[in-house]
Design a protein around this motif. Structure first.
Motif, PDB file in Angstrom:
ATOM      1  N   GLY A 125      78.657 107.458  -2.427  1.00  0.00           N
ATOM      2  CA  GLY A 125      78.971 106.434  -3.416  1.00  0.00           C
ATOM      3  C   GLY A 125      80.434 106.054  -3.463  1.00  0.00           C
ATOM      4  N   PRO A 126      80.722 104.819  -3.899  1.00  0.00           N
ATOM      5  CA  PRO A 126      82.105 104.315  -3.920  1.00  0.00           C
ATOM      6  C   PRO A 126      82.870 104.659  -5.196  1.00  0.00           C
ATOM      7  N   ASP A 127      82.201 105.264  -6.198  1.00  0.00           N
ATOM      8  CA  ASP A 127      82.850 105.492  -7.500  1.00  0.00           C
ATOM      9  C   ASP A 127      82.727 106.955  -7.891  1.00  0.00           C
ATOM     10  N   LYS A 128      83.513 107.795  -7.225  1.00  0.00           N
ATOM     11  CA  LYS A 128      83.527 109.221  -7.564  1.00  0.00           C
ATOM     12  C   LYS A 128      84.737 109.484  -8.452  1.00  0.00           C
ATOM     13  N   ALA A 136      83.317 118.979  -6.925  1.00  0.00           N
ATOM     14  CA  ALA A 136      82.640 118.979  -5.626  1.00  0.00           C
ATOM     15  C   ALA A 136      83.427 119.768  -4.586  1.00  0.00           C
ATOM     16  N   ILE A 137      84.738 119.639  -4.610  1.00  0.00           N
ATOM     17  CA  ILE A 137      85.576 120.394  -3.667  1.00  0.00           C
ATOM     18  C   ILE A 137      85.460 121.891  -3.942  1.00  0.00           C
ATOM     19  N   GLU A 138      85.528 122.262  -5.213  1.00  0.00           N
ATOM     20  CA  GLU A 138      85.436 123.677  -5.576  1.00  0.00           C
ATOM     21  C   GLU A 138      84.065 124.265  -5.271  1.00  0.00           C
ATOM     22  N   ASN A 139      83.021 123.416  -5.297  1.00  0.00           N
ATOM     23  CA  ASN A 139      81.657 123.876  -5.009  1.00  0.00           C
ATOM     24  C   ASN A 139      81.292 123.772  -3.526  1.00  0.00           C
ATOM     25  N   HIS A 140      82.255 123.373  -2.692  1.00  0.00           N
ATOM     26  CA  HIS A 140      82.039 123.250  -1.245  1.00  0.00           C
ATOM     27  C   HIS A 140      80.946 122.225  -0.913  1.00  0.00           C
ATOM     28  N   SER A 141      80.837 121.186  -1.739  1.00  0.00           N
ATOM     29  CA  SER A 141      79.867 120.124  -1.469  1.00  0.00           C
ATOM     30  C   SER A 141      80.369 119.236  -0.334  1.00  0.00           C
ATOM     31  N   LEU A 142      79.445 118.468   0.219  1.00  0.00           N
ATOM     32  CA  LEU A 142      79.764 117.560   1.325  1.00  0.00           C
ATOM     33  C   LEU A 142      80.104 116.194   0.743  1.00  0.00           C
ATOM     34  N   ILE A 143      81.378 115.830   0.815  1.00  0.00           N
ATOM     35  CA  ILE A 143      81.843 114.587   0.213  1.00  0.00           C
ATOM     36  C   ILE A 143      81.925 113.515   1.293  1.00  0.00           C
ATOM     37  N   HIS A 144      81.164 112.441   1.119  1.00  0.00           N
ATOM     38  CA  HIS A 144      81.154 111.335   2.076  1.00  0.00           C
ATOM     39  C   HIS A 144      82.124 110.261   1.589  1.00  0.00           C
ATOM     40  N   ILE A 145      83.175 110.065   2.343  1.00  0.00           N
ATOM     41  CA  ILE A 145      84.256 109.168   1.925  1.00  0.00           C
ATOM     42  C   ILE A 145      83.879 107.715   2.210  1.00  0.00           C
ATOM     43  N   ASP A 146      84.090 106.872   1.193  1.00  0.00           N
ATOM     44  CA  ASP A 146      83.647 105.482   1.277  1.00  0.00           C
ATOM     45  C   ASP A 146      84.765 104.511   1.634  1.00  0.00           C
ATOM     46  N   HIS A 147      86.010 104.791   1.225  1.00  0.00           N
ATOM     47  CA  HIS A 147      87.103 103.842   1.453  1.00  0.00           C
ATOM     48  C   HIS A 147      88.434 104.588   1.499  1.00  0.00           C
ATOM     49  N   PHE A 148      89.484 103.900   1.943  1.00  0.00           N
ATOM     50  CA  PHE A 148      90.787 104.533   2.130  1.00  0.00           C
ATOM     51  C   PHE A 148      91.378 105.039   0.813  1.00  0.00           C
ATOM     52  N   ASP A 149      91.211 104.310  -0.269  1.00  0.00           N
ATOM     53  CA  ASP A 149      91.747 104.771  -1.552  1.00  0.00           C
ATOM     54  C   ASP A 149      91.158 106.129  -1.915  1.00  0.00           C
ATOM     55  N   GLU A 150      89.849 106.280  -1.673  1.00  0.00           N
ATOM     56  CA  GLU A 150      89.205 107.557  -1.957  1.00  0.00           C
ATOM     57  C   GLU A 150      89.725 108.651  -1.021  1.00  0.00           C
ATOM     58  N   LEU A 151      89.952 108.308   0.220  1.00  0.00           N
ATOM     59  CA  LEU A 151      90.501 109.272   1.182  1.00  0.00           C
ATOM     60  C   LEU A 151      91.849 109.794   0.702  1.00  0.00           C
ATOM     61  N   TYR A 152      92.734 108.892   0.305  1.00  0.00           N
ATOM     62  CA  TYR A 152      94.056 109.306  -0.166  1.00  0.00           C
ATOM     63  C   TYR A 152      93.942 110.130  -1.452  1.00  0.00           C
ATOM     64  N   GLN A 153      93.010 109.760  -2.300  1.00  0.00           N
ATOM     65  CA  GLN A 153      92.807 110.496  -3.549  1.00  0.00           C
ATOM     66  C   GLN A 153      92.372 111.940  -3.273  1.00  0.00           C
ATOM     67  N   ILE A 154      91.458 112.123  -2.341  1.00  0.00           N
ATOM     68  CA  ILE A 154      90.973 113.462  -2.020  1.00  0.00           C
ATOM     69  C   ILE A 154      92.083 114.303  -1.393  1.00  0.00           C
ATOM     70  N   ILE A 155      92.889 113.690  -0.533  1.00  0.00           N
ATOM     71  CA  ILE A 155      94.026 114.420   0.050  1.00  0.00           C
ATOM     72  C   ILE A 155      94.964 114.898  -1.059  1.00  0.00           C
ATOM     73  N   ARG A 156      95.238 114.011  -2.032  1.00  0.00           N
ATOM     74  CA  ARG A 156      96.124 114.381  -3.137  1.00  0.00           C
ATOM     75  C   ARG A 156      95.518 115.503  -3.986  1.00  0.00           C
ATOM     76  N   ILE A 157      94.235 115.400  -4.268  1.00  0.00           N
ATOM     77  CA  ILE A 157      93.572 116.427  -5.081  1.00  0.00           C
ATOM     78  C   ILE A 157      93.626 117.784  -4.377  1.00  0.00           C
ATOM     79  N   CYS A 158      93.346 117.782  -3.084  1.00  0.00           N
ATOM     80  CA  CYS A 158      93.360 119.037  -2.321  1.00  0.00           C
ATOM     81  C   CYS A 158      94.750 119.678  -2.344  1.00  0.00           C
TER      82      CYS A 158
END
Length: 447
Positions: A125-128, A136-158
């Motif tokens: 989904g596009p609205d996580k 999801a990261i803490e639970n080791h879930s499989l996160i399917h990245i939808d767009h670049f903004d989300e990619l950058y957000q996940i990098i920052r969160i990690c």
């Protein structure tokens, strides 16, 4: 005595679609569902009422898994929560071995509540929301990245929580079916997906484990899945050869159609829709014939929804009244409308009567009870003459109606599950006024 001359007239007769076996009619009465009479279901749970067959759900799932596992060594299904996220339904799929595929934080929490392990939840989904991504990261879930903004957000969160995320990229591409579903994910042809993959691999705190696509909904082309599988395999091989990154799984998404008939279709769905086995053949042959060695074959994930549950769902309703329209057509008003039968906007659902009726049939417009001119369940269907109180059964309504329905004028009805022993269980109670007003707040000056 000479009889009075009457001018001959031509009248259009809708006797049902033709197929290779002759004429199809939908008038055979359906007096029971999985051994329970329609009359007793209405008496116990009211009208209208949705009915789901546990036996049919399990059979559909087992047949789909068999279609793929007999052709490919590593297969995993993930139940599409948006298709029908009633907990009883989800539990059935999880008991059968299905993971969960979710597209919102709300669905993610439902999956956790249903006992699904975090590493068996696919988060699409596009609205996580950020809080849901952290979980999801803490639970080791499989996160399917939808767009670049989300990619950058996940990098920052990690970086902030000092955790590594397991991710996949959603890919869109030209499969020969138009319009192309390019709203979601990164495009294959223009190179955006390869840019995203490079950013993930070089980020340091993301682990690229999969590639995902969902090429469309109600897809009738098996060859489109061959094209999709080929392009995902090509990306996986590039990841291995150019980035030294092994792709653990390929997720071909969903989109397999049920045998419902689309509005405007020339032939009924049962005659035109490919089987799950045909889709399985196209997908697995493509992957097996690619240049993977036996030990590096990726896990194949499927996120099928409607094909597994549509034909397990029924909607029982009752006739409210009959009338004649200005053009002479017969109109029948029933107690269920498009607010709860959302799929009637794009399907001509099969509709059966619940009792023996005469041989005479007439072209009928089937209206719901809403005070809206657009509340048309079927624009044209041949039905026997029905009386107020007679029951109708709408077939193949298990997908999306119980997630996209809405309360409007009338409240949403009961949902009933018939188990494998032929016992009925209410799995969602009908809405009440008290339930409806729970979320309302009245300002003091209006009290």
């Amino acid at each position: 005595m000479k009889q009075k001359y009457e001018r001959p007239t031509i009248r259009k007769m809708n006797t049902g679609f033709m197929n290779k076996f002759g004429t199809r009619t939908d008038f055979d009465p359906v007096s029971e569902i999985d051994g329970i009479s329609v009359k007793s279901l209405v008496k116990q749970y009211g009208s209208p009422v949705f009915v789901l067959s546990e036996k049919r759900i399990r059979k559909n799932y087992q047949a789909a898994v068999r279609s793929f596992k007999t052709r490919y060594p590593k297969v995993q299904f993930a139940w599409s929560y948006k298709t029908n996220y009633l907990n009883a339904v989800c539990k059935i799929f999880h008991q059968e071995g299905s993971w969960a595929e979710v597209v919102s934080g709300f669905e993610y929490h439902k999956a956790l509540g249903n006992g699904v392990a975090g590493n068996q939840i696919i988060f699409n989904g596009p609205d996580k929301k950020e809080a849901d991504l952290v979980l999801a990261i803490e639970n080791h879930s499989l996160i399917h990245i939808d767009h670049f903004d989300e990619l950058y957000q996940i990098i920052r969160i990690c970086e902030q929580i000092n955790k590594k995320a397991k991710v996949a990229v959603r890919v869109n591409f030209d499969t020969g079916v138009y319009p192309i579903w390019d709203r979601f994910g990164f495009n294959y042809e223009n190179g955006h997906v390869w840019t995203a993959i490079n950013k993930i691999v070089t980020s340091g705190n993301l682990e690229l484990v999969g590639l995902h696509c969902h090429i469309g909904t109600f897809m009738l082309s098996t060859s489109a899945y061959s094209v999709a599988a080929t392009k995902l395999c090509d990306l996986a091989m590039r990841c291995k050869n150019e980035l030294q990154t092994a792709i653990q799984y390929l997720d071909l998404g969903g989109g397999f159609p049920s045998t419902n008939t689309l509005k405007g279709a020339y032939l009924p769905g049962v005659d035109t829709v490919p089987s799950v086995e045909e889709f399985a053949e196209a997908i697995t042959n493509t992957i097996l014939n690619f240049s993977f060695s036996t030990d590096e074959l990726p896990l194949l994930i499927l996120e099928s929804g409607r094909v597994l549950i549509d034909d397990a769902g029924y909607l029982i309703g009752s006739v409210l009244a009959n009338k004649r329209l200005s053009d002479g057509r017969r109109a029948t008003i029933v107690d269920f409308g498009i607010n709860i039968l959302f799929t009637s906007n794009w399907y001509d659902h099969k509709i059966s009567v619940a009792k023996e009726a005469g041989q005479y049939t007439e072209e009928t417009v089937l209206f719901g009870p809403l005070c809206m001119n657009i509340d048309v369940v079927r624009e044209s269907i041949n039905l026997p003459l029905l009386e107020s109180g007679d029951h109708l059964i709408v077939h193949k309504v298990g997908a999306y109606n119980m997630t996209q329905w809405m309360q409007f004028i009338n409240m949403r009805p009961s949902v009933v599950l018939i188990d494998q022993k032929g016992q009925s269980h209410q799995i969602r109670t009908p809405e009440t006024l008290e339930y409806l007003e729970m979320m309302e707040l009245l300002p003091d000056h209006l009290k």
